[in-house]
Design a protein around this motif. Structure first.
Motif, short mmCIF file in Angstrom:
data_model
loop_
_atom_site.label_atom_id
_atom_site.label_comp_id
_atom_site.label_asym_id
_atom_site.label_seq_id
_atom_site.Cartn_x
_atom_site.Cartn_y
_atom_site.Cartn_z
N TYR A 16 0.83 -1.20 0.00
CA TYR A 16 0.00 0.00 0.00
C TYR A 16 0.87 1.26 0.00
CZ TYR A 16 -4.07 -2.81 1.39
OH TYR A 16 -5.09 -3.72 1.44
N LEU A 21 4.24 -0.18 1.78
CA LEU A 21 4.07 -1.03 2.97
C LEU A 21 3.56 -2.41 2.54
CD1 LEU A 21 3.21 -0.55 6.37
CD2 LEU A 21 1.21 -1.47 5.21
N ALA A 23 1.63 -5.41 2.94
CA ALA A 23 0.53 -5.90 3.77
C ALA A 23 0.38 -7.41 3.63
CB ALA A 23 -0.76 -5.21 3.38
N PRO A 42 -2.77 -11.29 14.56
CA PRO A 42 -3.18 -10.06 15.26
C PRO A 42 -3.66 -8.97 14.30
CG PRO A 42 -0.80 -10.20 15.16
CD PRO A 42 -1.32 -11.47 14.58
N ASP A 43 -4.14 -7.84 14.84
CA ASP A 43 -4.56 -6.71 14.00
C ASP A 43 -3.40 -6.29 13.11
OD1 ASP A 43 -6.99 -6.64 15.18
OD2 ASP A 43 -6.54 -4.99 16.56
N GLY A 44 -3.72 -6.00 11.86
CA GLY A 44 -2.69 -5.51 10.93
C GLY A 44 -1.84 -6.60 10.31
N ALA A 45 -2.18 -7.87 10.57
CA ALA A 45 -1.37 -8.98 10.04
C ALA A 45 -1.55 -9.14 8.53
CB ALA A 45 -1.75 -10.29 10.74
N GLY A 46 -2.65 -8.61 7.98
CA GLY A 46 -2.88 -8.71 6.53
C GLY A 46 -4.10 -9.55 6.18
N LYS A 47 -4.88 -9.95 7.19
CA LYS A 47 -6.01 -10.85 6.95
C LYS A 47 -7.06 -10.20 6.03
CE LYS A 47 -6.96 -11.14 11.37
NZ LYS A 47 -6.02 -10.16 11.96
N THR A 48 -7.44 -8.96 6.33
CA THR A 48 -8.49 -8.31 5.53
C THR A 48 -8.02 -8.11 4.08
OG1 THR A 48 -9.36 -7.24 7.49
CG2 THR A 48 -9.97 -6.25 5.39
N SER A 49 -6.76 -7.76 3.90
CA SER A 49 -6.25 -7.57 2.53
C SER A 49 -6.35 -8.89 1.76
CB SER A 49 -4.80 -7.08 2.57
OG SER A 49 -4.72 -5.87 3.27
N ARG A 89 -16.07 -5.32 9.04
CA ARG A 89 -16.86 -4.18 9.48
C ARG A 89 -18.31 -4.36 9.02
NH1 ARG A 89 -11.99 -2.85 8.20
NH2 ARG A 89 -10.69 -2.51 10.03
N GLU A 163 -13.07 -11.89 10.52
CA GLU A 163 -13.23 -11.56 11.95
C GLU A 163 -14.70 -11.49 12.37
OE1 GLU A 163 -10.78 -8.62 13.69
OE2 GLU A 163 -9.07 -9.11 12.43
N1 LIG Z 1 -6.04 0.99 2.14
C1 LIG Z 1 -4.90 0.93 2.82
N2 LIG Z 1 -3.94 1.86 2.68
C2 LIG Z 1 -2.77 1.78 3.36
N3 LIG Z 1 -2.45 0.79 4.23
C3 LIG Z 1 -3.38 -0.17 4.42
C4 LIG Z 1 -4.65 -0.16 3.73
N4 LIG Z 1 -5.34 -1.26 4.13
C5 LIG Z 1 -4.56 -1.92 5.01
N5 LIG Z 1 -3.39 -1.27 5.20
C6 LIG Z 1 -2.27 -1.71 6.06
O1 LIG Z 1 -1.91 -3.01 5.65
C7 LIG Z 1 -1.61 -3.84 6.78
C8 LIG Z 1 -2.52 -5.06 6.80
O2 LIG Z 1 -3.86 -4.62 7.04
P1 LIG Z 1 -5.12 -5.59 7.03
O3 LIG Z 1 -6.32 -4.76 7.30
O4 LIG Z 1 -5.07 -6.41 5.79
O5 LIG Z 1 -4.79 -6.53 8.28
P2 LIG Z 1 -5.74 -7.33 9.26
O6 LIG Z 1 -4.98 -8.52 9.70
O7 LIG Z 1 -7.05 -7.55 8.62
O8 LIG Z 1 -5.90 -6.35 10.47
P3 LIG Z 1 -7.21 -5.63 11.07
O9 LIG Z 1 -7.91 -6.67 11.83
O10 LIG Z 1 -6.60 -4.56 11.93
O11 LIG Z 1 -7.97 -5.08 9.88
C9 LIG Z 1 -1.76 -2.95 8.01
O12 LIG Z 1 -0.48 -2.44 8.33
C10 LIG Z 1 -2.67 -1.82 7.52
O13 LIG Z 1 -2.40 -0.63 8.23
#
Ligand SMILES: Nc1ncnc2c1ncn2[C@@H]1O[C@H](COP(=O)(O)OP(=O)(O)OP(=O)(O)O)[C@@H](O)[C@H]1O
Length: 306
Positions: A16, A21, A23, A42-49, A89, A163
């Motif tokens: 991103y 960064l 992800a 954990p939060d920010g691990a990259g699951k949502t991406s 969400r 989640e």
């Molecule tokens: N649209 C975006 N622009 C910039 N950075 C992003 C974007 N979406 C996610 N990130 C970053 O990419 C990394 C992975 O985020 P992601 O949401 O995929 O993780 P996650 O495991 O689902 O965490 P969470 O539960 O906090 O959403 C994080 O560091 C987040 O800050």
């Protein structure tokens, strides 16, 4: 398209922003048809991406992914018809009632509530008494049940749950996992993400993920069995002082807070009495030392340390 796997992910990557960064860092995993597979991290691990790329909402930068044999880029239209997605969400229309939300999702997918009611019945009966209440006015657990009904109403072959239990009370979390087991019995493949390590044991297989990288893929049982040392839970009157003292003790290999105990592993053997004498000399009282089986969280901590 026939394939042995419901989900095939090969070296998927996503970065991103200008800073690039990372992800999702060359992630690969395969989910068998009918499997309940967990992405645990954990939060920010990259699951949502990862979820957004697999559900065709975000383009991968590199790598490939297939759902039921269909490519997430080339065949996105086909995939959108056959999958169910419950984003982390809130995904519902807050001004529509429970029943209106469900009918809306059924209509979008060209079906009716009646046609696939058997799939959602167990879940829907729990929220049906409130069917005229607006979704925005529901409790966390009720919203999550409605979102699951909406993701299921077109009878998806693969269900993506990002989640689904975050912010939900322990009773509703337990009920939710029981519902997932019942869906699995109907041959629906499920990819679920969670930051709760205790939920990992409820999956057939799990991938542990941190900083966009998969650290390990296995059954939860095998992960626990692979834990290399005997683990001990140690308690005393003051947790902070206990951890400080344990970390100074020469035979201690690893030591971290785990609920009301410290989880500790040792280099080679250790003597219970010698350790107790040492901790007492450090000013600690009410000392308890007991061997405990490791959990997925212990295994995860071990992987992170290595
Ligand atoms: N649209 C975006 N622009 C910039 N950075 C992003 C974007 N979406 C996610 N990130 C970053 O990419 C990394 C992975 O985020 P992601 O949401 O995929 O993780 P996650 O495991 O689902 O965490 P969470 O539960 O906090 O959403 C994080 O560091 C987040 O800050």
């Amino acid at each position: 398209m026939s394939s042995a796997f419901a989900i095939e992910v090969n070296e998927l990557r996503k970065t991103y922003g200008k800073e690039q960064l990372v992800a999702v860092d060359d992630v690969s995993f395969h989910v068998k048809k009918g499997e309940l597979f967990g992405l645990i991290g954990p939060d920010g691990a990259g699951k949502t991406s990862i979820f957004r790329m697999l559900t065709t909402l975000l383009l991968p930068e590199k790598g490939t992914a297939k759902i039921d044999g269909y490519d997430v880029v080339a065949d996105y239209k086909q995939i959108r018809k056959t999958i169910g997605y419950m984003p982390g969400r809130f995904s519902l229309y807050p001004d529509l009632t429970i029943e209106e939300n469900l009918r809306f999702f059924a209509t979008v997918f060209g079906t009716t509530i009646a046609q696939n009611y058997h799939l959602i019945e167990d879940i829907y009966v729990q929220i049906q008494p409130f069917k005229n209440r607006r979704a925005g006015k529901l409790s966390g657990g009720m919203k999550q049940k409605l979102a699951l009904c909406c993701a299921l109403i077109h009878k998806p072959t693969v269900l993506f749950l990002d989640e689904p239990t975050t912010g939900v009370d322990p009773v509703s979390r337990k009920e939710f996992w029981e519902m997932l087991k019942r869906l699995k019995a109907q041959d629906i493949t499920i990819l679920v993400s969670t930051p709760y390590m205790d939920e990992a044991t409820l999956c057939d297989r799990i991938a542990l993920i941190q900083n966009g990288k998969i650290l390990s893929i296995n059954t939860p049982q095998n992960m626990i069995q692979q834990y290399p040392e005997q683990l001990y839970a140690i308690k005393a009157d003051q947790m902070y002082e206990l951890i400080k003292a344990l970390r100074k003790y020469p035979e201690v290999m690893d030591c971290y807070a785990f609920g009301e105990y410290a989880h500790v592993s040792f280099n080679g053997s250790f003597e219970d009495n010698k350790l107790k004498t040492y901790l007492k000399a450090e000013g600690l009282t009410q000392i308890e030392i007991k061997p405990v089986p490791p959990t997925i969280e212990d295994y995860f901590i071990k992987l992170l340390k290595n």
